[in-house]
Write a protein that holds these residues in place. Sequence first.
Motif, PDB file in Angstrom:
ATOM      1  N   ASP A 142       0.412  -5.829  -2.031  1.00  0.00           N
ATOM      2  CA  ASP A 142       1.389  -5.769  -3.121  1.00  0.00           C
ATOM      3  C   ASP A 142       0.806  -6.222  -4.447  1.00  0.00           C
ATOM      4  N   ASN A 143      -0.247  -7.036  -4.407  1.00  0.00           N
ATOM      5  CA  ASN A 143      -0.827  -7.565  -5.639  1.00  0.00           C
ATOM      6  C   ASN A 143      -2.307  -7.824  -5.404  1.00  0.00           C
ATOM      7  N   PHE A 144      -2.926  -8.508  -6.347  1.00  0.00           N
ATOM      8  CA  PHE A 144      -4.337  -8.887  -6.198  1.00  0.00           C
ATOM      9  C   PHE A 144      -4.415 -10.392  -6.321  1.00  0.00           C
ATOM     10  N   GLU A 145      -5.053 -11.031  -5.343  1.00  0.00           N
ATOM     11  CA  GLU A 145      -5.089 -12.489  -5.362  1.00  0.00           C
ATOM     12  C   GLU A 145      -6.459 -13.035  -4.983  1.00  0.00           C
ATOM     13  N   ARG A 146      -6.625 -14.296  -5.279  1.00  0.00           N
ATOM     14  CA  ARG A 146      -7.855 -15.012  -4.952  1.00  0.00           C
ATOM     15  C   ARG A 146      -7.603 -15.781  -3.667  1.00  0.00           C
ATOM     16  N   LEU A 147      -8.450 -15.571  -2.659  1.00  0.00           N
ATOM     17  CA  LEU A 147      -8.333 -16.260  -1.374  1.00  0.00           C
ATOM     18  C   LEU A 147      -9.336 -17.402  -1.284  1.00  0.00           C
ATOM     19  N   VAL A 159     -14.669  -8.584  -1.734  1.00  0.00           N
ATOM     20  CA  VAL A 159     -13.511  -8.061  -2.442  1.00  0.00           C
ATOM     21  C   VAL A 159     -12.887  -6.932  -1.622  1.00  0.00           C
ATOM     22  N   MET A 160     -11.586  -7.026  -1.368  1.00  0.00           N
ATOM     23  CA  MET A 160     -10.838  -5.950  -0.726  1.00  0.00           C
ATOM     24  C   MET A 160     -10.043  -5.261  -1.831  1.00  0.00           C
ATOM     25  N   LEU A 161     -10.272  -3.960  -1.989  1.00  0.00           N
ATOM     26  CA  LEU A 161      -9.634  -3.187  -3.060  1.00  0.00           C
ATOM     27  C   LEU A 161      -8.749  -2.098  -2.477  1.00  0.00           C
ATOM     28  N   GLN A 162      -7.620  -1.873  -3.123  1.00  0.00           N
ATOM     29  CA  GLN A 162      -6.745  -0.779  -2.722  1.00  0.00           C
ATOM     30  C   GLN A 162      -6.175  -0.128  -3.971  1.00  0.00           C
ATOM     31  N   GLY A 217      -5.213  -6.071  -3.674  1.00  0.00           N
ATOM     32  CA  GLY A 217      -6.169  -6.568  -2.692  1.00  0.00           C
ATOM     33  C   GLY A 217      -6.428  -8.048  -2.875  1.00  0.00           C
ATOM     34  N   TRP A 218      -7.664  -8.455  -2.665  1.00  0.00           N
ATOM     35  CA  TRP A 218      -8.021  -9.861  -2.793  1.00  0.00           C
ATOM     36  C   TRP A 218      -9.524 -10.031  -3.048  1.00  0.00           C
ATOM     37  N   VAL A 219      -9.896 -11.251  -3.435  1.00  0.00           N
ATOM     38  CA  VAL A 219     -11.296 -11.608  -3.666  1.00  0.00           C
ATOM     39  C   VAL A 219     -11.514 -13.019  -3.137  1.00  0.00           C
TER      40      VAL A 219
END
Length: 102
Positions: free
Chosen positions: A94-99, A53-56, A41-43
């Motif tokens: 596909d991964n977790f990233e900072r936006l 925060v978007m979590l999957q 997801g992302w933060v």
Amino acid sequence: MESEDKDELLETRLVRVRGQVQGVGYREACVRRSRQLGVTGWVRNRMDGSVEVMLQGSPEQLAVMCAWLGEGMSAALVDELEVTEIPPPFARFDNFERLPTL
């Protein structure tokens, strides 16, 4: 068939974290913790001072991650955690990233 089984276990949640969570390294800690757990997801920071925060991941992974988000880290003071489940269909991360800040 195996891929379909994995998708059935996949959940997506949008979490808004309010409190003293900007300027204390909360997003970077969130990225590290999510990667440890295998959550994607992302933060990002929000202009109102909250963090979004978007979590999957699996229900178990998301439960652990949401618990961590609520506790935060030692430098953060979390006042409120608003969790919204996103119903399928949803995009796969596909991964977790900072936006960037929104």
